[in-house]
Motif scaffolding. Structure first.
Motif, PDB file in Angstrom:
ATOM      1  N   GLU A   1       0.839  -1.224   0.000  1.00 30.12           N
ATOM      2  CA  GLU A   1       0.000   0.000   0.000  1.00 30.12           C
ATOM      3  C   GLU A   1       0.859   1.254   0.000  1.00 30.12           C
ATOM      4  O   GLU A   1       0.469   2.274  -0.568  1.00 30.12           O
TER       5      GLU A   1
ATOM      6  N   TYR B   1       0.455  -7.697 -10.416  1.00 31.94           N
ATOM      7  CA  TYR B   1       0.603  -7.759  -8.955  1.00 31.94           C
ATOM      8  C   TYR B   1      -0.160  -6.606  -8.292  1.00 31.94           C
ATOM      9  O   TYR B   1      -0.910  -6.807  -7.336  1.00 31.94           O
TER      10      TYR B   1
ATOM     11  N   ASP C   1       9.586  -6.930  -1.282  1.00 31.16           N
ATOM     12  CA  ASP C   1       8.501  -7.856  -1.587  1.00 31.16           C
ATOM     13  C   ASP C   1       8.858  -8.671  -2.838  1.00 31.16           C
ATOM     14  O   ASP C   1       9.428  -8.120  -3.779  1.00 31.16           O
TER      15      ASP C   1
ATOM     16  N   SER D   1      -3.851  -7.074  -8.398  1.00 32.72           N
ATOM     17  CA  SER D   1      -4.342  -8.068  -7.434  1.00 32.72           C
ATOM     18  C   SER D   1      -4.478  -7.461  -6.031  1.00 32.72           C
ATOM     19  O   SER D   1      -5.186  -7.990  -5.184  1.00 32.72           O
ATOM     20  N   LYS D   2      -3.778  -6.355  -5.780  1.00 29.11           N
ATOM     21  CA  LYS D   2      -3.858  -5.692  -4.467  1.00 29.11           C
ATOM     22  C   LYS D   2      -4.759  -4.463  -4.535  1.00 29.11           C
ATOM     23  O   LYS D   2      -4.812  -3.683  -3.574  1.00 29.11           O
TER      24      LYS D   2
ATOM     25  N   ASP E   1       1.433   2.777  -3.332  1.00 25.12           N
ATOM     26  CA  ASP E   1       0.278   3.172  -4.148  1.00 25.12           C
ATOM     27  C   ASP E   1       0.555   4.509  -4.834  1.00 25.12           C
ATOM     28  O   ASP E   1       0.966   5.474  -4.176  1.00 25.12           O
TER      29      ASP E   1
END
Ligand code: ATP
Ligand code: MG
Length: 299
Positions: free
Chosen positions: A120, A138, A186, A141-142, A123
């Motif tokens: 997040e 990816y 990540d 998907s979030k 973003d």
């Protein structure tokens, strides 16, 4: 003019996949002289031609049916697939086998001093990458978004150069990231090299040879993962010794000349034998423990 009766395999000309790809084909018994700087090399002992190109071109060559087989990293393959799908182009292929080299991960990395609390916090940030579609998948998907900064090389310098807030790039050891003051935060995709085949009709004799090649590849990879283990063990502790062997089939047990209390054991193990296991075997009374590499296997 290329002969259509011969199998055409595309592999990386020079780079991280080229040595392993060449070694795999040579272990499968294909004799090729790749010394010359030629785009195409012909196998001497089989109807196989090797096309040596940049890795980025391999998925497209297979998807367009220009070559029959390709050896390529899943990261590049998947990115090309998503690119073509987004453009409504043909993206068909079949994966024949995941290979045992080319392992790496596509990761997000940020300057080491930037706090990271989860995706997040990226973003709407600008992210430098050569893999915009994998990254978008990816982020989608979030339910997050980002501003792509497309770079085909030197991605890791982008934050320092003020081009991006973070990067999404391939990592294996993490040393390059560290050298550029970045921290991996990540993992978004894990990749290995794969063998892929084009879609569409394949003449019977070509498919026969591809199947044969695939069986040999299985054999080469299985052999690389396996060890041949030999040892001497006390007869009455045989079951305990077998229980310690990782992934071994039932061993061959042979008498030892002039020794009734001990036997020789030979077995193929699907894993190597670690020092700890060898020490445990020794404490059970085993001796003369040998762990040998296997060159070829066919089951
Ligand atoms: P080319 O000139 O063929 O386009 P390249 O510079 O794009 O080469 P390489 O750096 O040779 O590509 O990497 C080829 C593939 O090797 C990558 O796409 C990836 O699948 C795999 N690979 C394995 N480890 C790493 C790593 N640490 N960094 C980058 N790629 C890796
Ligand atoms: Mg490339």
């Amino acid at each position: 003019m290329l002969d259509n009766k011969r199998i055409r395999i595309a592999m990386q000309k020079s780079g991280r996949l080229s040595d392993d790809s060449r070694e795999l084909l040579s272990r499968c018994g294909i004799k090729i002289n790749l010394q010359q700087q030629r785009l195409i090399a012909f196998a001497e002992n089989m109807p196989i031609d090797i096309l040596r190109v940049r890795d980025d071109d391999i998925p497209g060559l297979v998807m367009d049916g220009v070559v029959d087989l390709g050896i390529i990293g899943e990261n590049v393959l998947e990115e090309e697939l998503l690119t073509r799908q987004a453009q409504g182009e043909n993206a068909g292929y079949t994966t024949l086998r995941r290979l045992d080299f080319g392992g790496c991960r596509l990761s997000l990395a940020m300057p080491a001093d930037a706090g990271y609390t989860g995706p997040e916090c990226l973003d709407n940030k600008r992210i430098a990458t050569s893999y915009p579609h994998l990254l978008k998948r990816y982020f989608d998907s979030k339910n997050l978004s980002f501003k792509p900064c497309m770079l085909n090389g030197s991605v890791e310098v982008a934050p320092r150069a003020g081009l991006a807030d973070a990067i999404c790039d391939l990592v294996s050891t993490g040393a390059t990231l560290e050298a550029n003051g970045l921290r991996e935060v990540d993992v978004i995709y894990r990749s290995k090299a794969v063998l892929i085949q084009r879609e569409g009709e394949m003449p019977e004799e070509k498919q026969y040879l591809i199947d044969k090649l695939l069986t040999r590849i299985q054999g080469v990879i299985k052999a690389r993962e396996s060890k041949y283990i030999m040892l001497h063990a006390p007869s009455e502790r045989l079951e305990e010794v077998i229980a310690l062997m990782p992934g071994a089939e039932r061993p061959t047990v042979l008498p030892l000349a002039g020794d009734q209390a001990r036997v020789a054991m030979h077995m193929v193990s699907s894993e190597t034998l670690f020092w700890e296991t060898m020490e445990k075997l020794k404490s059970l009374g085993a001796s003369s423990i040998l762990v040998l590499p296997i060159e070829k296997m066919m089951e």
